[in-house]
Structures are given as structure tokens and as C-alpha cells.
Motif scaffolding. Sequence first.
Motif, PDB file in Angstrom:
ATOM      1  N   LYS A  44       0.833  -1.209   0.000  1.00  0.00           N
ATOM      2  CA  LYS A  44       0.000   0.000   0.000  1.00  0.00           C
ATOM      3  C   LYS A  44       0.871   1.264   0.000  1.00  0.00           C
ATOM      4  CE  LYS A  44      -4.383   1.391   0.562  1.00  0.00           C
ATOM      5  NZ  LYS A  44      -5.459   0.945  -0.329  1.00  0.00           N
ATOM      6  N   GLN A  45       2.002   1.169   0.722  1.00  0.00           N
ATOM      7  CA  GLN A  45       2.878   2.332   0.825  1.00  0.00           C
ATOM      8  C   GLN A  45       3.438   2.767  -0.531  1.00  0.00           C
ATOM      9  OE1 GLN A  45       3.242   3.406   4.034  1.00  0.00           O
ATOM     10  NE2 GLN A  45       1.935   1.667   4.601  1.00  0.00           N
ATOM     11  N   THR A  46       3.681   1.784  -1.394  1.00  0.00           N
ATOM     12  CA  THR A  46       4.392   2.098  -2.645  1.00  0.00           C
ATOM     13  C   THR A  46       3.474   2.650  -3.719  1.00  0.00           C
ATOM     14  OG1 THR A  46       4.103  -0.186  -3.272  1.00  0.00           O
ATOM     15  CG2 THR A  46       6.241   0.413  -2.370  1.00  0.00           C
ATOM     16  N   ILE A  47       2.166   2.409  -3.568  1.00  0.00           N
ATOM     17  CA  ILE A  47       1.232   2.795  -4.630  1.00  0.00           C
ATOM     18  C   ILE A  47       1.357   4.273  -4.964  1.00  0.00           C
ATOM     19  CG2 ILE A  47      -1.229   3.049  -5.209  1.00  0.00           C
ATOM     20  CD1 ILE A  47      -1.709   0.516  -3.566  1.00  0.00           C
ATOM     21  N   ARG A  48       1.544   5.049  -3.898  1.00  0.00           N
ATOM     22  CA  ARG A  48       1.642   6.487  -4.063  1.00  0.00           C
ATOM     23  C   ARG A  48       2.774   6.844  -5.046  1.00  0.00           C
ATOM     24  NH1 ARG A  48       3.528  10.999  -0.793  1.00  0.00           N
ATOM     25  NH2 ARG A  48       5.020   9.571   0.142  1.00  0.00           N
ATOM     26  N   LEU A  49       3.938   6.223  -4.769  1.00  0.00           N
ATOM     27  CA  LEU A  49       5.101   6.510  -5.609  1.00  0.00           C
ATOM     28  C   LEU A  49       4.879   6.041  -7.050  1.00  0.00           C
ATOM     29  CD1 LEU A  49       8.017   7.528  -5.722  1.00  0.00           C
ATOM     30  CD2 LEU A  49       8.745   5.187  -5.232  1.00  0.00           C
ATOM     31  N   VAL A  50       4.321   4.836  -7.164  1.00  0.00           N
ATOM     32  CA  VAL A  50       4.077   4.282  -8.503  1.00  0.00           C
ATOM     33  C   VAL A  50       3.135   5.204  -9.277  1.00  0.00           C
ATOM     34  CG1 VAL A  50       3.100   2.346  -9.777  1.00  0.00           C
ATOM     35  CG2 VAL A  50       4.501   1.921  -7.754  1.00  0.00           C
ATOM     36  N   LEU A  51       2.089   5.697  -8.567  1.00  0.00           N
ATOM     37  CA  LEU A  51       1.144   6.589  -9.231  1.00  0.00           C
ATOM     38  C   LEU A  51       1.820   7.890  -9.651  1.00  0.00           C
ATOM     39  CD1 LEU A  51      -2.213   6.231  -7.284  1.00  0.00           C
ATOM     40  CD2 LEU A  51      -1.777   5.727  -9.692  1.00  0.00           C
ATOM     41  N   LEU A  52       2.724   8.375  -8.819  1.00  0.00           N
ATOM     42  CA  LEU A  52       3.419   9.613  -9.173  1.00  0.00           C
ATOM     43  C   LEU A  52       4.236   9.426 -10.457  1.00  0.00           C
ATOM     44  CD1 LEU A  52       4.265  12.527  -8.549  1.00  0.00           C
ATOM     45  CD2 LEU A  52       6.173  11.595  -7.223  1.00  0.00           C
ATOM     46  N   ILE A  53       4.984   8.332 -10.482  1.00  0.00           N
ATOM     47  CA  ILE A  53       5.784   8.083 -11.700  1.00  0.00           C
ATOM     48  C   ILE A  53       4.860   7.913 -12.905  1.00  0.00           C
ATOM     49  CG2 ILE A  53       7.527   6.613 -12.763  1.00  0.00           C
ATOM     50  CD1 ILE A  53       8.339   5.729  -9.952  1.00  0.00           C
ATOM     51  N   GLY A  54       3.764   7.160 -12.677  1.00  0.00           N
ATOM     52  CA  GLY A  54       2.792   6.964 -13.749  1.00  0.00           C
ATOM     53  C   GLY A  54       2.238   8.291 -14.230  1.00  0.00           C
ATOM     54  N   PHE A  55       1.975   9.189 -13.293  1.00  0.00           N
ATOM     55  CA  PHE A  55       1.415  10.489 -13.661  1.00  0.00           C
ATOM     56  C   PHE A  55       2.412  11.278 -14.516  1.00  0.00           C
ATOM     57  CE2 PHE A  55       1.119  15.050 -12.392  1.00  0.00           C
ATOM     58  CZ  PHE A  55      -0.023  15.350 -13.121  1.00  0.00           C
ATOM     59  N   ILE A  56       3.666  11.322 -14.027  1.00  0.00           N
ATOM     60  CA  ILE A  56       4.686  12.068 -14.799  1.00  0.00           C
ATOM     61  C   ILE A  56       4.817  11.479 -16.200  1.00  0.00           C
ATOM     62  CG2 ILE A  56       7.127  12.657 -14.913  1.00  0.00           C
ATOM     63  CD1 ILE A  56       7.085  12.609 -11.802  1.00  0.00           C
ATOM     64  N   ALA A  57       4.874  10.140 -16.257  1.00  0.00           N
ATOM     65  CA  ALA A  57       5.019   9.487 -17.560  1.00  0.00           C
ATOM     66  C   ALA A  57       3.817   9.801 -18.444  1.00  0.00           C
ATOM     67  CB  ALA A  57       5.178   7.977 -17.375  1.00  0.00           C
ATOM     68  N   ALA A  58       2.618   9.822 -17.826  1.00  0.00           N
ATOM     69  CA  ALA A  58       1.411  10.080 -18.605  1.00  0.00           C
ATOM     70  C   ALA A  58       1.427  11.496 -19.163  1.00  0.00           C
ATOM     71  CB  ALA A  58       0.176   9.868 -17.734  1.00  0.00           C
ATOM     72  N   VAL A  59       1.912  12.459 -18.343  1.00  0.00           N
ATOM     73  CA  VAL A  59       1.973  13.836 -18.832  1.00  0.00           C
ATOM     74  C   VAL A  59       2.953  13.934 -20.008  1.00  0.00           C
ATOM     75  CG1 VAL A  59       2.674  16.178 -18.246  1.00  0.00           C
ATOM     76  CG2 VAL A  59       1.282  14.863 -16.655  1.00  0.00           C
ATOM     77  N   LEU A  60       4.106  13.274 -19.842  1.00  0.00           N
ATOM     78  CA  LEU A  60       5.082  13.259 -20.947  1.00  0.00           C
ATOM     79  C   LEU A  60       4.459  12.647 -22.197  1.00  0.00           C
ATOM     80  CD1 LEU A  60       8.529  12.189 -19.471  1.00  0.00           C
ATOM     81  CD2 LEU A  60       7.981  14.262 -20.748  1.00  0.00           C
ATOM     82  N   ALA A  61       3.795  11.509 -22.025  1.00  0.00           N
ATOM     83  CA  ALA A  61       3.190  10.821 -23.169  1.00  0.00           C
ATOM     84  C   ALA A  61       2.169  11.726 -23.832  1.00  0.00           C
ATOM     85  CB  ALA A  61       2.544   9.516 -22.710  1.00  0.00           C
ATOM     86  N   CYS A  62       1.389  12.473 -23.019  1.00  0.00           N
ATOM     87  CA  CYS A  62       0.398  13.379 -23.596  1.00  0.00           C
ATOM     88  C   CYS A  62       1.093  14.474 -24.414  1.00  0.00           C
ATOM     89  CB  CYS A  62      -0.434  14.035 -22.487  1.00  0.00           C
ATOM     90  SG  CYS A  62      -1.631  12.920 -21.767  1.00  0.00           S
ATOM     91  N   THR A  63       2.162  15.027 -23.834  1.00  0.00           N
ATOM     92  CA  THR A  63       2.851  16.106 -24.535  1.00  0.00           C
ATOM     93  C   THR A  63       3.392  15.610 -25.876  1.00  0.00           C
ATOM     94  OG1 THR A  63       3.607  16.654 -22.329  1.00  0.00           O
ATOM     95  CG2 THR A  63       4.494  17.953 -24.149  1.00  0.00           C
TER      96      THR A  63
END
Lengths: 446, 505
Positions: A44-63
Motif C-alpha cells: 500500500k505504501q508504494t502505490i503512491r510513488l508508482v502513481l506519481l511516476i505513472g502520472f509524470i510518464a502520462a503527462v510526458l506521453a500526452c505532450t
Amino acid sequence: MMLLDIFTFSGRLHPLIVHLPIGFIILAAFFDILSYRPKYQHLKQTIRLVLLIGFIAAVLACTFGYVLSLGGDYDRDTLSNHKFSGITLALICGLLYLCSAEKFGKYLQVGGKVFSALLVGLVVLMSYSGHQGASLTHGNDYLTFRTLMQQEREKPETVEQAMLFEDVIQPILQNKCTQCHRDGKRKGELSLESLVEINKGGKNGKAVVAGKLDSSELFKRITLDEDHKDFMPSDGKPPLTKNEVNLISWWIKEGNVDAGITVADLKNTTALKPMVAVFLGFEGFADPEDGGTETAEAINPGIPHVVDTMSITSLRNKGVRVRMMLKKPVMLDVTLPPKSGVKLNDIIPDIAKLAKNIVWLNFSENDLTDQDLDFLPSLTNLEKLRLEKNPVTDQVSNYLTSLAYLDAVNLNETNITDKGILKLKENPRIQRIYNWKTNASEGKLD
Amino acid sequence: MADHHHHEEFKLNDPDFSRLNQKLDRRNFLTKTSMGIGALALGSLFGNKLMGNSARPEISNATADMEQEILKALPHFAPKAKRIVYLFMSGGPSQIETFDFKPKLVNLMGQDLPESVRKGQRLTGMSANQSALPMVPSYYKFNQHGQNQTWVSDLLPFTAKVVDDLCIVKSMHSEAINHDPAITFFQTGNQLPGRPSIGSWLSYGLGSDNENLPTFIVLVSKNGQKDQPLYARLWGNGFLPSKHQGVQFGSGKDPVLFLNNPEGYDGADRKEMLEYLSKLNQMQNSTYGDPEVDARISQYEMAYRMQTSVPEVMNVADEPEEVFELYGPDSKDPGTYAANCLLARKLLEKDVKFVQLYHQGWDQHDNLPSGIASQCKATDQATAALITDLKRRGLLEDTLVIWGGEFGRTVYSQGKLTANNYGRDHHPRCFTMWMAGAGVKPGISFGETDDFSYNIVKDPVHVHDFQATLLHLMGVDHERLTYKSQGRRFRLTDVEGKIVKGILT
């Protein structure tokens, strides 16, 4: 210039980057579900970090995806679906991160089950967006149930059985055109995927006008000069072969024959049949572009299409000149320079490996004797042989009687006599024998 | 002298060379890494399908440009000819006095050229103002020769004896009406200077068969009347790398200029000197990337090899007396057409790919009967001797011999027509050339002109068609041998040219 290059370059990175958020979001969902089991609660603790990386990657992918979308002609509806679902995806991902973060979690409190449900929903949304994206690059029917059910047409057994559209025209278009001109991408608002679409035409009007080559934009574009900016296929993609162009021209001229009609059903097919045969690759029909019909006739079919390149290199390193006369089949012209001093025993193993490829051979002025030349019968495809200015005798003729393609033999300034010449004449193929400055009586036997 | 102190590597402190020592900067990194991705993709595309053999994979390199791809495809066809000797009769020899027999002209002598024949053609400034265009037949008789009873003028008694080996094309036509554009057109496919010559194209496309001699060698007769100049650009490389340019061999003490060691220098350390020079040049090249530096390096090396190969090939002392008799008395006088023909044979024996002879003085605007007679006398015997000599040595098997000028001459007389004297102006609409040897039909005449030798009535052969056929015989598709210069791909035949199938064996 450089700026522009980095721009398009990064746009093309989109298909690469886009898989990062996919991986991270699936990982987050996976961890979230696993964390319900006590054994994996710590995840449960790691989900936060994974989501953050996923978010950054998603923003890059969108750009990058946005940059890419500026450059191409994509199907507008699919593109906007993909774009908005992608952006929503990134936003939700970011929100979920905030929810799980300690600092903001108190403002955006959601229950554990709701969070999981949202995460699963995110995965579903991602699958949808991904599918839209794949449709853009690979075509609408790339991954559908229809593709799964579709059967590939079997290759017809005869030219008569071949269906002109399904077996000939459609495959040509699929190979050379539909990468861009298909339902999903529609460059120039044109799709060539089906007869219905072909008849609809594109931005510049009708692609094909039955019976009228001049007004058929498709035909015009494929027959322009290759350097012309309107030439199709564009961007240096492989152009249609002459035969393919001829087939399309026939198909348009005869009223762009409908689907389901075989060659046998058509009239005036004398010109069509050989083209179809070549296209379908039936035996005995060579594409005139590969080597040309007139030259292909003259070439001995026994000459192999492959060659031992090691032996060529080895011969060249030993001072023998090896000239490539043709690449398909591989025809060689081998010359031992005059007074080369090369020992024949050193090169015979290489010659033996190239025996069937050697078409011209020049061993003149190298002090060779009959014994040196006993390998000659193995050069079964030899056409021209030069042995002048060597101390060879009548014996050498025996090596040459079996060579079925030998046209010309140069025995000037050798020890050949009439006896040897007579022996050579037993080979009906030999057209010209040179015996200048020998004891053979000139003219009499010519 | 023995102790050279340059055993350590060169290090140049000139700022121009500083980039050599620099590490990759950002821009270079971006360019090179993105190229690298391209190279990977290309490598998997081309793979090692080449030649169907995986023993020595040739991975295509993305930096290898278009040019390399074009050259890899050569030859396009199985070649019939391995080498060419082109006897260029500069000035425009009259077809009417040599090969194009027009007996009907005898009855038309002195009559004005009918407008129905001329069809308003623009004439040169030299005869356009003439009040009359009186037609004139050949001053010299014609006779039939050889097995095929081919008509040949009495001016060419020696050529007549080898006529069964010739493939005479009577329907040549050109676009240019003046010497320089017409010769430039023949040699380079364009009337304006600047394009590569045929020999340069062949050198570029097919490379060399004898690394000790240039691929393209030019010999200019000293005994042709130099009324019309020849420029070295006619055998120039144009935009091709300069190692493909024709090398002119002279007749004097130094056949190739500046090849001999200077006085007082024994040449013992020449090789060493060249190695260091080449190292320096390579440094220069890695900084500036100028292909001409490569050309310079290979020219130095070629010159070094030619220091031995040229004196050897120029030496005719070993030739038996019978050979000089065959080529005629001039053949002992270096630099004459006859001596050049003999030399051409020796070069062809050494597998030089393209030998081009020029003989000037065929521009008979006036005094044609005497002028053309002396031209024929200077060339006829040696030309025929070259055919005979190549044939008996078995070299006509794979050598193509070409004879011809840049255009023909008019049926009407330029200047005053008298019983014994007349002139003829330039005429590009029809003229005669011949070829012999590898891949062409011997003993035939191809194409026909009308009764006035003014217009072509059958099988016209344009200059580009001739060039296309020549390349075809060497195994080259004239449409596929290209070179990109100034943003556009060029061909010898520009956008035209059809292979003359009727003359091929």
C-alpha cells in the motif's frame, strides 16, 4: 532546423513513452488489489510513488502525443477520442496520487474500496485510450474480433480463377497504399481499404474514375516522376512496380471491375493474363523489371544466384582480378594479370568454389602448361576463355569439348596445332577460335 | 637523411584542426545518436540479403549515402563489352564523302536544295546568307566492299577492307549545330559545359580493371589540323569526384605531365613521403570532409604507380616491324593518329576501360575535296589496323570500337561550287558513325537517310540513344546510373535515350 528536428523526433517518441504510464498504472492497480491480503499489506505504501511516476510518464506521453498529432493526417474522431481519454487518464492518475498522498489526503478523502474502484476504472479507461491509439497507427481493424474471424484468401491456382479485385488489385493497394490510406488514418481523406471507400475518393476528388485513366487521381499519382512532390507512395516508401501500375491501369480502364469477378469472367484479357501471372508469381513468368526480358533470355539458367564471397576476397588478395559481371545470377570475369607470378595451385581451390559462376576467364601470358589447366572442365558455365601466350598444346582442347556454353577461345601464340583446333571444333558451341601466331593453319579451319 | 624524426603521431595545433580532439558536443551527440537509431533500423531492413550469402554480412550503414546504393546495384546487365575505344573525329566528317552513298545527287549537281527537303531549317550564320544552296554529290567514287557489299568511299580503302566487322549507323542526329556544344553534347549529354564525360561516368559506375593505369585515358593526335579547339573539360569529371577525370597522355618526353621525378632527385624515399602526405591529407579530410581530399590522396598514389606503368605501356620498341607496317608509316612518329591507335591497342590490352582518341581537322567548310582526302589519309589505315589488330588478338571479343564526329555536313555547297571544289556546312540532322566489336552486329548498316542525305527516313538514332546503347553494352542501365549534384540527380542521358536494339547482337 535543429529545433524542428528535435520537435518531430520527440513526437515520434510518443509510441515509446506511452507504454510507461500503462505499466505503472497497471502496477499500481495490481499492488492495490494485492494489498488487501495481509501478506502484501506493505505494498500500500508504494502505490503512491508508482502513481506519481505513472502520472509524470502520462503527462510526458500526452505532450509527445500532442506533438505527434500535429504532424500526421489521422482520423479526426479516433484522434480526439484518444486525445481526450489520454488527458483525462493523466488527470485522474494525478488526482489519485493526491488522494493517496499524506499532505493532501485529508482534503480528498476517499475510502479504500472507492480508491480501488477508481483505480480499476482508470485501467479500463487506459485500455480504451490505448485501443484508440493503436487504431490510429495500425488501423481500425488491427485488433478487432472481425480480424480474428477473417480468413485469408487462398492463392488461386490458375490465372483464370484469380479474382481481379480480391487477388490482385486489393493486395497491391494493401501492400503499397493502405499504410496511410486506411479507415483510421485517411491521409488526404482517402481510404483504399474497400471498394466502397475507393469509389468515395478523397480530398482531391475521385481516386478512380471507371474507364478514365486521366481523371483517376490515384493513377496520376502513382505514375508521376518519383521526385515529384505529389508522387505516391510518398516519403520514399517503395513505389509500385511497373507490372503493378499496368495492372491498376488495366483495372481502371476496363471500368474498375467489381469485387468477386474472376479473370475468366472478363473479356479482352490477353494483355491482362501475363501481368496477373507475374503478380501472383506463377512459374515461367518473370517480372520484366527483374533483369529485363531480353537479357534474361540470353542468360544461362545454370549460373547460380549465390557465390562464395570468401573465395572472391581470397582470390583478390592473391592478386587475381575478379570482376562482377552480374549480381543475379552471379557472373564473374576472372583475370590473372599477365606475368603475375601467381602459382596456379594457390588459386585452384578458390577457383573450384567459384567454378559455376565464372563466365569469362583470362589466364593469358602466365607460363601455364596443359597440366595446370586440368580444372577447366569444371567451369561448366564458361563463355569466353583466354589462354594466349602460354605454352599450352593440343592437349588443352580435350578440356574444352564438354563446355556447353563456351563461345570463344583465344589460343594465340600457343603451341596449338591443327589437331587441337579440330578437336575444339567437336564442341559445336564454340563460335570463334583465335590461333594467330601458332602452327595451326589460319583460315583453313575458320 | 636516414634518421627521420617523424615516428611519433602528428599532432596539429592549428585551430582549424582543434575539432579533431574535441569530445562529442551536444549537437553532435543528438545527430549521431538519432542517426544511430536509423542505422539500426536500416541494418535490419537490408540485412545481409545481398548475394544470398551470409558468409560476409554487409550491413548497410545509414551514413553510406545514395551514391553507394546506386553503385552497389552495378552492373545492371551482363556486359558485352569490357572496354571501349572511341575514335572521335572532331570537326564533323562529311557523311556524303565517306559512308552515306547518294548516287542520285550526281544528276542534281548544282540544283538548289528544295524547300520540301530543308523544311525551313535554320542554317548556321556561315551559309544562311547564301543566295543559293547548290547541291553537290561526292567528289569521290564509292564501291561495294566485303561479303555484304557495303558501299564505302574510295577515300577509305583500308576501312573498306574491314567493313564486314563494322556496324554502320547512318541515321545519327544531334541537337547542336556548332562544334563545341555538339562535342560537349556527345561527350557529356548536355550542350553546356560542366557535366561528366562518358568515360568519367563509366569510371564512376564500373571502377577500374587495372589499378596501375587510369580508367579513362585520352590521346589527341598532333597531326590533325587544330582549326577547332578541344578543351580538357571534354574529358572532365564534371561534378563527379575528380579521380574519374580522363587523363591525357601526350607524345613528348613526358607522356603524362609532371609524372617524372624532378632533376636531382632519385625518388628513393618517394613512397615514404607519400605515406606521410596521405596521413596529413586524411587529417585534413576528417576536419573538412571534402571528397576532393580523397581524390587527391588516390591521385598521388596513382601517379606513383604510373611512374612505372606508363613508361612500360608507352614503349613500342618491342613491337615487331609488321605491326608498324599494319598501322602505317606515321605509327613510328609518336603523337600521330596512327601512333595513338597503336598505343590505344596497348592500353586496351592492359584493360584500360575507356580510351578516347581525338583527331581534329574534319571541318571542311571550303576546299572539301582536298581537305577530307588528307584527313582520310591520316586516319584510314590506322583505324582499320586497330580493328584488324584487335580482332586477330581476340580483343574485339570484349572491346567496343566507336568511330564518329559530332555532326554531319550539308548536301549543299557552302561557298562557290565549281567542278572540282566545294565546301559543306555543319549538318546535325543526319550523319554517320560506326561501331565494331563487343555486342554489336558486324557487317550491317543501320538507319537510312533520304536521297539528299538531309533527313532521316528510317531508324533515327539520337545522341542520347547512342550514349544509352554504349552504357548498355558495358552493363549499365543509363536510367539508373545517376549522381546527385546541386540537389538533383543527373544522368548521362538526361531524361532521354533509348537503347538501339537493332544493332545489338
